[in-house]
Structure formats: C-alpha cells, structure tokens
Enzyme design. Structure first.
Site, short mmCIF file in Angstrom:
data_model
loop_
_atom_site.label_atom_id
_atom_site.label_comp_id
_atom_site.label_asym_id
_atom_site.label_seq_id
_atom_site.Cartn_x
_atom_site.Cartn_y
_atom_site.Cartn_z
CB ALA A 172 4.26 58.19 96.88
CB CYS A 173 7.57 55.03 95.25
SG CYS A 173 8.87 56.15 95.91
CB SER A 174 2.95 52.55 94.42
OG SER A 174 3.56 52.01 95.54
CB SER A 175 2.92 56.73 90.34
OG SER A 175 2.75 57.63 91.36
CB SER A 204 6.51 55.64 90.12
OG SER A 204 6.89 56.73 89.18
#
Length: 373
Positions: A155-158, A334
């Site tokens: 998700a946004c941490s990819s 991300s």
C-alpha cells in the site's frame, strides 16, 4: 562494508490537473441529482439527503488544493465519476509501465547510469493493473535493463519497503544497482461519490536508483544509513477488490471494492505509531530529532504530517524542514514521500541528515534514514 547510496530520482506528473473547485462542482451536481431521485424515500424518512462538499471543507480536512490525474474528463463527468482509461492490447505497453518508463529515464539520467547497468527492477505501488505478468518485468524489458524484476505491494508504504529490499540486495552482493519505481493511479480506486474521501487521491509515478557506493558516479549521493519497517494489522483502511470477487458473486462496483477508511481512527492510531518508529530508528543509529535537517513524510494529510513532525523534532518544524507537496499533488500513495524527496533535497549541505518515511494501510510504515554525501 558496502555502502548503499541513492543517486537519482525521477518523477512523472500526469498532464491533467483538477482543482478543488472543479471537483466540488462535479460532486455537488451528482448530489443534487441523487437527492431528486431519492426525494420520495427522503420525504418518507427512509434515508437522509446527501450532503454537498465544499472547497473549504476539503482544505480544512486535508490541506489539499489540487491533484494530478491520468484522466480528468471521466472523473468530472457526474454521470461517470471515475477515470476513463481504455483497455490496451496485450502487445501494447501497459499504462503503469509507460508511467514508469518516463520516471525511470529521469532517474537514470540523474544517476548517470544506463538501463543496462541496472541489476534489479522493483515496481512497488498500492495497486497493480494485473496480477501477471509482472509490470516490473514489462518495465525491465521496455528499459533494456538487466538482472531480474518483480512487483510488490505494501500500500502507501510500498516505496520505502522497496528501498529496504533494494538496500539489502546491494549489501548482500545480489545487485549493484537497483531501480525502484512506483506508478500510482490512485484515482482508479477512489470513490468520487463519497463526500469524506472524494478529494484525497491523485496520480503520479516516481523512480529511484540505488547503488553500491563503490560503483556510483553521481556527484549528488544520499547514503542509506538504515531502514526500518513495521506492520500492524488494521481494517481502518481497506479495499476488498480481488480475484476472489468473481467466485464469491460479489458486486464488482460495490463501495468496499474501492478505497474505504475510518479517517479519525487512522489519525489517532497511525500518528503515534509512525512517530515512535522514527524515534526508535534514530535512537538505534545513535541519532535524535535534533540531528535531522529534513523530514520527507508520506503525503496523505497535512494535519498528520504536522503532528508527526512535531513529535519527532520536539518542536514546531521550521519552514522547509517537513516539506508539503500534497497541496498540489494530493495523496499519491507510496509516491508521495518520494516526490517530496525528489523536489526538496538539493539545498541540503554535505553531511545533512534526513528521513524518508511512508505509512498507510496495513497498517504499515517504512523509515529510511539518509545522509547527504
């Protein structure tokens, strides 16, 4: 000891921009039509009338003023309210590989390396347009890169998770140069008919070249002093779209097949988790917030970034210490923290320390501590 350095970054910005005024006008047109359609049920007390949105509401809630998207016309059409991105043939370059190609070329040029010098390609983003073949392998072929490639999704941490994987591969001797690409088409999984979230996302693609310092040639280098990751399961941010929808006879257009979040809960739970991660990581490296010159944080919400920056630094951040790009890019998942790094790093002096940190669904958070060489 092998030193890992970030030597080049690239950014693809879509050609279409939608400001809050245009987005609100489209949303409110749809709301008015829906309230007319549901007038009988509303009058009978069976449902409440839908509330309109406003520019002031969006800015107050998020700090977002505008966003770039791959298609604006479909989003702003009250009859459609989603991007119109035609299907491409199997022999055509996919839309995410095309975005990645543009960002990658800029990153490679910035690093002063050719695609053939790359040993590994990682495509890391919140949503991939297909399960296989991997977009990363397609991009590898389009670039003419060597080695191997794979996709990943946190998700946004990819992107920060991919930086961790790339750094580990270089330190282990499995690669000398790694390209990390994050093609985010967030507008495709956003519910533009949800008042609480219709303004959140935008589209963009970033690319980063990481190298063994011994083979790097770029004058500008940011050494990766360390990476640290954390995950904690939560349903507060969720998207139920997946290949099992078909066999479960689920409605592919149902609201839960798009981005869904409990915003207040996310704010309350994620901010302390991220501030704690950064603080613990700095302590592990015998550093503190006082040593930092820059915080390149995930660009989801202005209030979250302000709170996290205050907790890490122990004071109000000075102008430019925690740069904000979400005002014009919105939340690009991300790609957000990498856009901030790409646009706000050249002024740092040699020896300056900074943190690239992203966080989101999972929950997940990735932290990268860097020093300008």
């Amino acid at each position: 000891m092998t030193r890992v350095v970030m030597t080049g970054t690239g950014l693809f910005t879509p050609p279409n921009a939608i400001d809050n005024a245009a987005l609100v006008a489209s949303f409110n047109t749809w709301v008015a039509a829906e309230n007319v359609r549901l007038a009988g049920a509303i009058e009978a007390g069976q449902c409440e009338p839908l509330a309109t949105s406003s520019e002031d509401f969006i800015v107050k809630a998020s700090g977002i003023h505008s966003r770039y998207v791959m298609d604006a016309e479909g989003i702003l059409d009250p009859e459609r309210m989603r991007p119109n991105l035609p299907v491409r043939g199997n022999d055509e370059l996919s839309i995410q590989a095309e975005m990645g190609l543009a960002a990658a070329h800029e990153a490679l040029a910035s690093a002063g390396v050719s695609a053939a010098d790359i040993d590994q390609v990682i495509v890391a983003c919140s949503n991939l347009e297909r399960p296989y073949p991997a977009v990363a392998v397609e991009l590898q072929a389009a670039l003419g890169a060597g080695g191997h490639a794979y996709d990943m999704n946190v998700a946004c941490s990819s992107a920060t998770f991919a930086i961790d994987a790339a750094s580990n591969a270089i330190r282990a001797g499995a690669a000398r140069r790694v390209l990390v690409v994050s093609p985010e088409i967030c507008s495709a999984h956003l519910n533009f008919r949800d008042r609480d979230s219709h303004f959140i996302f935008g589209d963009a693609c970033t690319a980063i070249v990481l190298e063994d310092d011994a083979v790097a040639t770029a004058d500008s280098r940011f050494e990766v002093l360390g990476t640290r990751l954390v995950t904690q399961f939560s349903n507060a941010i969720r998207n139920n779209a997946g290949f099992l929808n078909r066999v479960a006879d689920a409605d592919p257009l149902a609201a839960d097949k798009l981005f869904v979040q409990e915003g207040r809960r996310v704010f309350k739970e994620v901010c302390p988790m991220v501030a704690g991660l950064i603080g613990e990581h700095l302590a592990q490296l015998e550093l503190s917030g006082d040593d930092l010159s820059r915080l390149w944080l995930h660009q989801a919400n202005r209030h979250m970034n302000d709170l996290i920056a205050r907790r890490v630094l122990g004071r109000e951040p000075a102008a430019g210490e925690a740069p904000i790009i979400l005002d014009r890019y919105a939340n690009t998942s991300s790609a957000g923290s990498i856009i901030a790094f790409h646009l706000h790093r050249d002024d740092l002096a040699s020896g300056a320390l900074g943190v690239v940190c992203s966080f989101g669904a999972g929950y997940s958070a990735g932290n990268v501590v860097v020093r300008r060489r």
